[in-house]
Design a protein around this motif. Structure first.
Motif, mmCIF file in Angstrom:
data_model
loop_
_atom_site.group_PDB
_atom_site.id
_atom_site.type_symbol
_atom_site.label_atom_id
_atom_site.label_comp_id
_atom_site.label_asym_id
_atom_site.label_seq_id
_atom_site.Cartn_x
_atom_site.Cartn_y
_atom_site.Cartn_z
ATOM 1 N N LEU A 1 0.814 -1.217 0.000
ATOM 2 C CA LEU A 1 0.000 0.000 0.000
ATOM 3 C C LEU A 1 0.846 1.265 0.000
ATOM 4 C CD1 LEU A 1 -2.909 -0.922 2.443
ATOM 5 C CD2 LEU A 1 -3.029 -0.646 -0.040
ATOM 6 N N ARG A 2 1.991 1.226 0.668
ATOM 7 C CA ARG A 2 2.837 2.425 0.690
ATOM 8 C C ARG A 2 3.513 2.643 -0.669
ATOM 9 N NH1 ARG A 2 2.302 4.739 5.416
ATOM 10 N NH2 ARG A 2 2.113 3.517 7.354
ATOM 11 N N ALA A 3 3.785 1.533 -1.384
ATOM 12 C CA ALA A 3 4.375 1.653 -2.717
ATOM 13 C C ALA A 3 3.320 1.929 -3.785
ATOM 14 C CB ALA A 3 5.135 0.374 -3.071
ATOM 15 N N LYS A 4 2.110 1.406 -3.571
ATOM 16 C CA LYS A 4 1.029 1.523 -4.550
ATOM 17 C C LYS A 4 -0.281 1.744 -3.805
ATOM 18 C CE LYS A 4 -1.197 -1.057 -8.344
ATOM 19 N NZ LYS A 4 -1.280 -2.372 -9.036
ATOM 20 N N PRO A 5 -0.605 2.987 -3.474
ATOM 21 C CA PRO A 5 -1.813 3.257 -2.675
ATOM 22 C C PRO A 5 -3.103 2.767 -3.310
ATOM 23 C CG PRO A 5 -0.374 5.180 -2.707
ATOM 24 C CD PRO A 5 0.174 4.218 -3.708
ATOM 25 N N THR A 6 -3.119 2.601 -4.637
ATOM 26 C CA THR A 6 -4.324 2.151 -5.341
ATOM 27 C C THR A 6 -4.364 0.636 -5.508
ATOM 28 O OG1 THR A 6 -3.227 2.437 -7.480
ATOM 29 C CG2 THR A 6 -4.491 4.307 -6.622
ATOM 30 N N ALA A 7 -3.550 -0.081 -4.756
ATOM 31 C CA ALA A 7 -3.452 -1.539 -4.914
ATOM 32 C C ALA A 7 -4.791 -2.222 -4.676
ATOM 33 C CB ALA A 7 -2.417 -2.097 -3.941
ATOM 34 N N ALA A 8 -4.930 -3.405 -5.264
ATOM 35 C CA ALA A 8 -6.111 -4.249 -5.061
ATOM 36 C C ALA A 8 -5.735 -5.402 -4.134
ATOM 37 C CB ALA A 8 -6.617 -4.795 -6.395
ATOM 38 N N LEU A 9 -6.502 -5.524 -3.045
ATOM 39 C CA LEU A 9 -6.254 -6.564 -2.047
ATOM 40 C C LEU A 9 -7.379 -7.582 -2.082
ATOM 41 C CD1 LEU A 9 -5.206 -4.325 0.994
ATOM 42 C CD2 LEU A 9 -3.705 -5.545 -0.590
ATOM 43 N N GLY B 1 -7.341 -3.944 -12.696
ATOM 44 C CA GLY B 1 -5.982 -4.316 -13.055
ATOM 45 C C GLY B 1 -5.510 -5.601 -12.399
ATOM 46 N N GLY B 2 -6.446 -6.358 -11.808
ATOM 47 C CA GLY B 2 -6.078 -7.605 -11.142
ATOM 48 C C GLY B 2 -5.750 -7.385 -9.681
ATOM 49 N N VAL B 3 -5.772 -8.461 -8.930
ATOM 50 C CA VAL B 3 -5.482 -8.414 -7.491
ATOM 51 C C VAL B 3 -3.977 -8.441 -7.278
ATOM 52 C CG1 VAL B 3 -5.702 -9.680 -5.318
ATOM 53 C CG2 VAL B 3 -7.682 -9.458 -6.835
ATOM 54 N N ASP B 4 -3.478 -7.516 -6.479
ATOM 55 C CA ASP B 4 -2.037 -7.454 -6.203
ATOM 56 C C ASP B 4 -1.619 -8.445 -5.125
ATOM 57 O OD1 ASP B 4 -1.003 -5.143 -7.879
ATOM 58 O OD2 ASP B 4 -2.687 -4.191 -6.863
ATOM 59 N N LEU B 5 -2.402 -8.531 -4.048
ATOM 60 C CA LEU B 5 -2.081 -9.444 -2.950
ATOM 61 C C LEU B 5 -3.369 -10.076 -2.457
ATOM 62 C CD1 LEU B 5 0.375 -8.854 0.001
ATOM 63 C CD2 LEU B 5 -1.884 -9.828 0.411
ATOM 64 N N GLN B 6 -3.398 -11.397 -2.443
ATOM 65 C CA GLN B 6 -4.576 -12.135 -2.013
ATOM 66 C C GLN B 6 -4.294 -12.848 -0.697
ATOM 67 O OE1 GLN B 6 -7.904 -12.789 -3.573
ATOM 68 N NE2 GLN B 6 -8.015 -13.334 -1.400
ATOM 69 N N LEU B 7 -5.039 -12.475 0.355
ATOM 70 C CA LEU B 7 -4.970 -13.202 1.614
ATOM 71 C C LEU B 7 -5.837 -14.448 1.528
ATOM 72 C CD1 LEU B 7 -5.259 -10.259 4.169
ATOM 73 C CD2 LEU B 7 -3.219 -11.618 3.696
ATOM 74 N N LEU B 8 -5.336 -15.550 2.100
ATOM 75 C CA LEU B 8 -6.037 -16.830 2.034
ATOM 76 C C LEU B 8 -5.947 -17.560 3.365
ATOM 77 C CD1 LEU B 8 -4.534 -18.093 -1.360
ATOM 78 C CD2 LEU B 8 -6.916 -17.380 -1.021
ATOM 79 N N GLY B 9 -6.973 -18.338 3.667
ATOM 80 C CA GLY B 9 -6.909 -19.377 4.680
ATOM 81 C C GLY B 9 -7.044 -20.707 3.961
ATOM 82 N N ILE B 10 -7.070 -21.789 4.719
ATOM 83 C CA ILE B 10 -7.238 -23.105 4.116
ATOM 84 C C ILE B 10 -8.181 -23.927 4.988
ATOM 85 C CG2 ILE B 10 -5.168 -24.029 5.259
ATOM 86 C CD1 ILE B 10 -4.733 -25.785 2.748
ATOM 87 N N GLY B 11 -9.092 -24.645 4.350
ATOM 88 C CA GLY B 11 -9.994 -25.517 5.084
ATOM 89 C C GLY B 11 -9.342 -26.840 5.426
ATOM 90 N N THR B 12 -9.942 -27.568 6.331
ATOM 91 C CA THR B 12 -9.371 -28.859 6.732
ATOM 92 C C THR B 12 -9.354 -29.854 5.574
ATOM 93 O OG1 THR B 12 -11.549 -29.562 7.558
ATOM 94 C CG2 THR B 12 -10.014 -28.599 9.156
ATOM 95 N N ASP B 13 -10.212 -29.644 4.570
ATOM 96 C CA ASP B 13 -10.204 -30.519 3.398
ATOM 97 C C ASP B 13 -9.388 -29.935 2.248
ATOM 98 O OD1 ASP B 13 -11.822 -28.453 2.557
ATOM 99 O OD2 ASP B 13 -13.577 -29.701 2.122
#
Length: 261
Positions: free
Chosen positions: A24-32, A124-136
């Motif tokens: 965000l500091r490098a690219k304030p318009t980023a897509a999360l 312009g696409g997602v820059d950083l995607q946060l993820l979790g994972i299910g037990t399966d």
């Protein structure tokens, strides 16, 4: 390249928040890309703290939710748009019209999925995607058997996922909707940086398959092995099934100080 970091849970949250802040500091318009569930909560807490205490701004950023239940009323507290508002967007003064999700109340669900895909493309696409994972092994709501090339679509939830999520619905699995809209594995894989967090021994088998198993629709998160920039943040419990855990610890300990996640 997949980087595996094994550390205490509180350190994992700081590392993920560091990656978001640096972006965000490098690219304030980023897509999360925004995940729900328990895994990202500590990250959202840390980002909210940095917003309040250090001025980290989300004012120009775009947010894209991973998924949404089908048919939950607009005011339902477990509707993921409301969850994301409560957990992160409202806490960092993120303009509501800049946080997007697939419309689980749309009359035409395929059209809603296509519109969501177009919104991601328009940003312009997602820059950083946060993820979790299910037990399966699911990421988003891409249950076992999901196509590795899938796009945003409607999915039927497995009994296991509904049971896992019943804790958010007064422990009543019958209240958990049977269907959802979710970014596909192909959609998720288009993000420039994937950051997955997992804690607890109950995630250990899914993590093992994600990191060290074959790439397979049976364990959907394993598609991350094909990604050019994937980070997997684990506590000791989640890492307990990894055969190469000692190597991952060594590699992280010897990283150059200038190299981020």
């Amino acid at each position: 390249m997949m980087e595996v970091v094994i550390a205490p849970a509180e350190e994992l949250a700081r590392l993920a928040a560091d990656a978001v802040e640096e972006l965000l500091r490098a690219k304030p318009t980023a897509a999360l890309g925004l995940a729900t569930g328990s895994s990202p909560l500590a990250v959202y807490d840390e980002l909210a703290r940095r917003h309040a205490e250090e001025g980290l701004s989300f004012a120009q950023a775009q947010g894209f939710m991973l998924d949404e239940y089908v048919g939950l009323p607009a005011e339902h507290p477990q509707r993921y748009r409301n969850v994301i508002s409560a957990e992160i967007a409202d806490r960092v003064a993120w303009p509501a019209d800049q946080v997007h999700g697939p419309d689980g109340l749309a009359e035409d669900l395929p059209a809603a999925c296509a519109a969501f895909e177009q919104a991601i493309a328009d940003a312009g696409g997602v820059d950083l995607q946060l993820l979790g994972i299910g037990t399966d092994g699911h990421i988003g709501f891409n249950e076992p058997g999901s196509s590795l090339a899938s796009r945003t679509r409607i999915k039927s939830l497995t009994d296991q996922t509904r049971q896992d999520n019943a804790r958010f619905f007064d422990d009543d699995v019958d209240q958990v909707p049977p269907h959802c809209l979710t970014q596909g594995l192909g959609t998720i894989s288009d993000a420039r940086h994937l950051v997955l967090l997992a804690t607890g021994r109950h995630k250990a088998e899914a993590v093992h398959q994600l990191v060290e198993g074959p790439v397979s629709a049976l364990w959907p998160a394993s598609v991350m092995q094909l990604h050019p920039h994937a980070t997997v943040l684990l506590d000791e419990g989640a890492a307990s099934r990894l055969q190469l855990a000692d190597y991952y610890r060594q590699a992280y300990a010897s990283k150059p100080s200038w190299q981020g996640l």
